[in-house]
Design a protein around this motif. Structure first.
Motif, PDB file in Angstrom:
ATOM      1  N   VAL A  11       0.568  -1.220   0.008  1.00 42.43           N
ATOM      2  CA  VAL A  11       0.216   0.264   0.028  1.00 42.43           C
ATOM      3  C   VAL A  11       1.059   1.224   0.395  1.00 42.43           C
ATOM      4  CG1 VAL A  11      -2.190  -1.568   1.305  1.00 42.43           C
ATOM      5  CG2 VAL A  11       0.210  -0.139   2.767  1.00 42.43           C
ATOM      6  N   GLY A  12       0.181   2.399  -0.489  1.00 45.32           N
ATOM      7  CA  GLY A  12       1.516   3.480  -0.087  1.00 45.32           C
ATOM      8  C   GLY A  12      -0.012   4.824  -0.678  1.00 45.32           C
ATOM      9  N   GLY A  13       0.814   5.888  -0.597  1.00 42.88           N
ATOM     10  CA  GLY A  13      -0.188   6.822  -0.883  1.00 42.88           C
ATOM     11  C   GLY A  13       1.010   8.348  -0.150  1.00 42.88           C
ATOM     12  N   GLU A  14       0.291   9.586  -1.173  1.00 42.66           N
ATOM     13  CA  GLU A  14       0.896  11.232  -0.177  1.00 42.66           C
ATOM     14  C   GLU A  14      -0.016  11.613   0.446  1.00 42.66           C
ATOM     15  OE1 GLU A  14       3.484  14.302  -2.853  1.00 42.66           O
ATOM     16  OE2 GLU A  14       2.320  12.893  -3.987  1.00 42.66           O
ATOM     17  N   SER A  15       0.525  12.272   1.477  1.00 40.76           N
ATOM     18  CA  SER A  15      -0.484  13.181   2.475  1.00 40.76           C
ATOM     19  C   SER A  15      -1.265  12.436   3.126  1.00 40.76           C
ATOM     20  CB  SER A  15      -0.408  14.262   1.190  1.00 40.76           C
ATOM     21  OG  SER A  15      -1.398  15.935   1.824  1.00 40.76           O
ATOM     22  N   ALA A  16      -2.268  13.099   2.872  1.00 38.96           N
ATOM     23  CA  ALA A  16      -3.788  12.273   3.694  1.00 38.96           C
ATOM     24  C   ALA A  16      -3.542  10.394   2.440  1.00 38.96           C
ATOM     25  CB  ALA A  16      -4.856  13.520   2.782  1.00 38.96           C
ATOM     26  N   GLY A  17      -3.280  10.874   1.278  1.00 40.26           N
ATOM     27  CA  GLY A  17      -3.293   9.222   1.161  1.00 40.26           C
ATOM     28  C   GLY A  17      -1.854   8.248   1.610  1.00 40.26           C
ATOM     29  N   GLY A  18      -0.876   9.589   2.187  1.00 42.41           N
ATOM     30  CA  GLY A  18      -0.159   8.801   3.530  1.00 42.41           C
ATOM     31  C   GLY A  18      -0.439   7.977   4.671  1.00 42.41           C
ATOM     32  N   ASN A  19      -1.227   9.279   4.423  1.00 40.42           N
ATOM     33  CA  ASN A  19      -2.033   8.907   6.154  1.00 40.42           C
ATOM     34  C   ASN A  19      -2.832   7.522   6.250  1.00 40.42           C
ATOM     35  OD1 ASN A  19      -5.191   9.731   6.712  1.00 40.42           O
ATOM     36  ND2 ASN A  19      -4.234   9.761   8.788  1.00 40.42           N
ATOM     37  N   LEU A  20      -3.674   7.523   4.962  1.00 43.87           N
ATOM     38  CA  LEU A  20      -4.093   6.512   3.991  1.00 43.87           C
ATOM     39  C   LEU A  20      -3.615   5.141   3.923  1.00 43.87           C
ATOM     40  CD1 LEU A  20      -7.305   7.952   2.267  1.00 43.87           C
ATOM     41  CD2 LEU A  20      -7.809   7.291   4.625  1.00 43.87           C
ATOM     42  N   ALA A  21      -2.641   5.363   3.926  1.00 49.45           N
ATOM     43  CA  ALA A  21      -1.619   3.926   3.646  1.00 49.45           C
ATOM     44  C   ALA A  21      -1.284   3.215   5.044  1.00 49.45           C
ATOM     45  CB  ALA A  21      -0.353   4.068   2.828  1.00 49.45           C
ATOM     46  N   ALA A  22      -1.147   4.129   5.428  1.00 52.80           N
ATOM     47  CA  ALA A  22      -0.842   4.065   7.663  1.00 52.80           C
ATOM     48  C   ALA A  22      -1.783   3.132   7.892  1.00 52.80           C
ATOM     49  CB  ALA A  22       0.211   5.397   8.065  1.00 52.80           C
ATOM     50  N   VAL A  23      -3.474   3.682   7.798  1.00 48.42           N
ATOM     51  CA  VAL A  23      -4.473   3.341   8.555  1.00 48.42           C
ATOM     52  C   VAL A  23      -4.989   2.375   7.991  1.00 48.42           C
ATOM     53  CG1 VAL A  23      -6.498   4.128   8.495  1.00 48.42           C
ATOM     54  CG2 VAL A  23      -5.134   5.430   9.218  1.00 48.42           C
ATOM     55  N   ALA A  24      -4.492   1.605   6.896  1.00 47.43           N
ATOM     56  CA  ALA A  24      -4.448   0.654   6.094  1.00 47.43           C
ATOM     57  C   ALA A  24      -4.041  -0.619   6.610  1.00 47.43           C
ATOM     58  CB  ALA A  24      -4.705   0.272   4.499  1.00 47.43           C
ATOM     59  N   ALA A  25      -2.458   0.056   6.854  1.00 48.82           N
ATOM     60  CA  ALA A  25      -1.260  -1.230   7.066  1.00 48.82           C
ATOM     61  C   ALA A  25      -2.339  -1.386   8.422  1.00 48.82           C
ATOM     62  CB  ALA A  25      -0.130  -0.500   7.011  1.00 48.82           C
ATOM     63  N   LEU A  26      -2.013  -0.479   9.673  1.00 45.46           N
ATOM     64  CA  LEU A  26      -2.776  -0.477  10.931  1.00 45.46           C
ATOM     65  C   LEU A  26      -4.316  -1.996  10.347  1.00 45.46           C
ATOM     66  CD1 LEU A  26      -2.404   2.833  12.321  1.00 45.46           C
ATOM     67  CD2 LEU A  26      -1.293   0.857  13.585  1.00 45.46           C
ATOM     68  N   LYS A  27      -4.915  -1.479  10.193  1.00 41.05           N
ATOM     69  CA  LYS A  27      -6.139  -2.315   9.952  1.00 41.05           C
ATOM     70  C   LYS A  27      -5.952  -4.072   9.212  1.00 41.05           C
ATOM     71  CE  LYS A  27      -9.536   1.925   9.027  1.00 41.05           C
ATOM     72  NZ  LYS A  27     -11.037   0.889   9.887  1.00 41.05           N
ATOM     73  N   ALA A  28      -5.299  -3.618   8.735  1.00 43.54           N
ATOM     74  CA  ALA A  28      -4.547  -5.240   8.069  1.00 43.54           C
ATOM     75  C   ALA A  28      -3.688  -6.246   9.570  1.00 43.54           C
ATOM     76  CB  ALA A  28      -3.511  -4.658   7.089  1.00 43.54           C
ATOM     77  N   ARG A  29      -3.047  -5.143  10.463  1.00 40.19           N
ATOM     78  CA  ARG A  29      -2.740  -5.763  11.308  1.00 40.19           C
ATOM     79  C   ARG A  29      -3.304  -6.259  12.254  1.00 40.19           C
ATOM     80  NH1 ARG A  29       0.351  -2.302  15.856  1.00 40.19           N
ATOM     81  NH2 ARG A  29      -1.319  -1.398  16.327  1.00 40.19           N
ATOM     82  N   ASP A  30      -4.785  -4.933  12.800  1.00 41.53           N
ATOM     83  CA  ASP A  30      -5.659  -5.634  13.189  1.00 41.53           C
ATOM     84  C   ASP A  30      -7.067  -6.146  13.397  1.00 41.53           C
ATOM     85  OD1 ASP A  30      -3.546  -3.851  15.496  1.00 41.53           O
ATOM     86  OD2 ASP A  30      -5.226  -1.928  15.145  1.00 41.53           O
ATOM     87  N   LEU A  31      -6.936  -6.417  11.388  1.00 47.59           N
ATOM     88  CA  LEU A  31      -8.821  -7.182  11.754  1.00 47.59           C
ATOM     89  C   LEU A  31      -8.343  -8.307  11.275  1.00 47.59           C
ATOM     90  CD1 LEU A  31     -10.136  -3.257  10.701  1.00 47.59           C
ATOM     91  CD2 LEU A  31      -9.968  -4.558  13.073  1.00 47.59           C
ATOM     92  N   GLY A  32      -7.327  -8.759  10.356  1.00 51.40           N
ATOM     93  CA  GLY A  32      -7.467 -10.453  10.277  1.00 51.40           C
ATOM     94  C   GLY A  32      -7.118  -9.703   8.555  1.00 51.40           C
ATOM     95  N   GLY A  33      -6.481  -9.073   8.833  1.00 50.76           N
ATOM     96  CA  GLY A  33      -5.140  -9.060   6.789  1.00 50.76           C
ATOM     97  C   GLY A  33      -5.643  -8.206   5.870  1.00 50.76           C
ATOM     98  N   PRO A  34      -5.351  -8.338   4.960  1.00 50.13           N
ATOM     99  CA  PRO A  34      -4.231  -9.221   4.596  1.00 50.13           C
ATOM    100  C   PRO A  34      -2.890  -9.019   5.342  1.00 50.13           C
ATOM    101  CG  PRO A  34      -4.874  -7.962   2.922  1.00 50.13           C
ATOM    102  CD  PRO A  34      -5.910  -7.860   4.160  1.00 50.13           C
ATOM    103  N   ARG A  35      -2.258 -10.096   5.073  1.00 49.34           N
ATOM    104  CA  ARG A  35      -0.175  -9.739   4.978  1.00 49.34           C
ATOM    105  C   ARG A  35      -0.276  -8.289   4.285  1.00 49.34           C
ATOM    106  NH1 ARG A  35       3.919 -11.621   3.303  1.00 49.34           N
ATOM    107  NH2 ARG A  35       6.090 -11.341   4.772  1.00 49.34           N
ATOM    108  N   LEU A  36       1.172  -7.584   4.311  1.00 45.84           N
ATOM    109  CA  LEU A  36       1.545  -6.316   3.506  1.00 45.84           C
ATOM    110  C   LEU A  36       2.661  -6.515   3.389  1.00 45.84           C
ATOM    111  CD1 LEU A  36      -1.330  -3.689   4.209  1.00 45.84           C
ATOM    112  CD2 LEU A  36      -1.537  -5.032   2.323  1.00 45.84           C
ATOM    113  N   ALA A  37       3.406  -6.449   1.905  1.00 48.54           N
ATOM    114  CA  ALA A  37       4.994  -6.800   1.482  1.00 48.54           C
ATOM    115  C   ALA A  37       5.270  -5.716   2.031  1.00 48.54           C
ATOM    116  CB  ALA A  37       4.563  -6.794   0.475  1.00 48.54           C
ATOM    117  N   LEU A  38       4.887  -4.434   1.948  1.00 49.66           N
ATOM    118  CA  LEU A  38       5.152  -2.935   1.594  1.00 49.66           C
ATOM    119  C   LEU A  38       4.718  -1.967   2.198  1.00 49.66           C
ATOM    120  CD1 LEU A  38       8.409  -1.558   2.088  1.00 49.66           C
ATOM    121  CD2 LEU A  38       7.281  -1.015   0.052  1.00 49.66           C
TER     122      LEU A  38
END
Length: 317
Positions: free
Chosen positions: A154-181
């Motif tokens: 996942v990735g993004g810029e500015s608010a998109g970077g926020n949403l990429a970081a959030v997607a990574a947190l959610k993937a960890r907390d809510l059952g995946g999927p496993r992310l490479a980067l």
């Protein structure tokens, strides 16, 4: 180092046109979007890819538009889910056309660019929910985009970077999927009033102002309670362990610089591998929005391409 001459030209032009600064009386979101539409145009010389398709996927509140960039070849390909910037309030898929095509061709990866719901019509958590839903949909329906579900970033810029970081947190907390980067470019991770030096030193006159960020924080959160939610501001997270490796890219002359670097250090402290780069002399928007005007953007694109290739290669083992 001093402001790069190309960045200085953009800053000077923005000052003349009144871009990059919040007006004394903030415009409505609709007016802001129209102003942005009038001053931005699609470049003519777009990088070549195998194919580009606009489609939708079923999101949590209805169909969510996506633009799928596919490289040359047969696939299935690794996939990079990308989120555009714009303070959760403005912006669209178009402004990242050059960077998405560049990464698609360079990393030989399917890029799925997500046109998530915007505030204030759709305040938090709408954008975060759409973006995580996009990641899950790609994982569960890889054939729809010719993707390898075992190799997702996942990735993004500015608010998109926020949403990429959030997607990574959610993937960890809510059952995946496993992310490479996770690729976080000038990400929004804290609040303008958290007291970071970059908000003081570059508060106005460098394309993105503190006043603009203050205004975006009136459109996306529903109330002050949302500001303590790590799915809105990842720097509020108490535990960053178990997250995917991160590439964190920032610009020297950007109010968001310090929070990106603080997050990178917090990830490292939690045992997450991090590649952090500060691009000296550059301003906000260097990766996508201003990539045709800032020659150093090519260095950032190459950094992300190399990081994606390396991360996906690990997934092959």
């Amino acid at each position: 180092m001093p402001l790069h001459p190309e960045a200085q030209e953009i800053v000077s032009r923005a000052a003349i046109l009144g871009q990059g600064e919040a007006p004394a009386v903030p415009a409505s979101a609709a007016e802001m979007r129209e102003q942005f539409r009038q001053v931005w145009s699609m470049p003519d010389d777009l990088p070549s890819v195998g194919g580009v398709v606009d489609t939708v996927f079923p999101g949590p509140a209805g169909d969510v538009p996506i633009r799928v960039y596919t490289p040359e070849g047969e696939g299935p390909f690794p996939v990079f889910v990308w989120f555009h910037g714009g303070g959760w309030t403005i912006g669209s898929l178009d402004e990242n056309e050059v960077s998405c095509r560049t990464v698609c061709a360079g990393a030989n990866v399917v890029v799925v660019s997500v046109d998530y719901r915007l505030a204030p019509e759709n305040p938090y958590p709408a954008a975060a929910e759409d973006c995580y839903a996009a990641v899950r949909w790609v994982h569960e329906n890889p054939e729809a985009v010719n993707a390898d579900p075992a190799r997702i970033a996942v990735g993004g810029e500015s608010a998109g970077g926020n949403l990429a970081a959030v997607a990574a947190l959610k993937a960890r907390d809510l059952g995946g999927p496993r992310l490479a980067l996770q690729v976080l470019v000038s990400p929004v991770l804290g609040h303008p009033d958290d007291g970071r030096a970059s908000y003081r030193d570059y508060s106005e006159g460098y394309f993105l102002s503190k006043a603009s960020m203050d205004w975006f924080f009136t459109t996306y959160p529903r109330d002050a309670r949302d500001l303590e939610d790590p799915y809105l501001l990842p720097l509020r997270a108490k535990d960053l362990s178990g997250l995917p490796p991160a590439v964190v890219l920032g610009a020297e002359y950007d109010v968001l610089r310090d929070e990106g670097e603080d997050y990178a250090e917090a990830l490292r402290a939690a045992g997450v591998p991090v590649d952090m780069v500060r691009y000296e002399g550059l301003i906000h928007g260097f990766f996508g929005l201003l990539s045709r005007e800032l020659s150093d953007s090519a260095k950032a694109h190459r950094r992300v391409i190399d990081a994606l290739r390396a991360a996906y290669a690990k997934g092959d083992r």
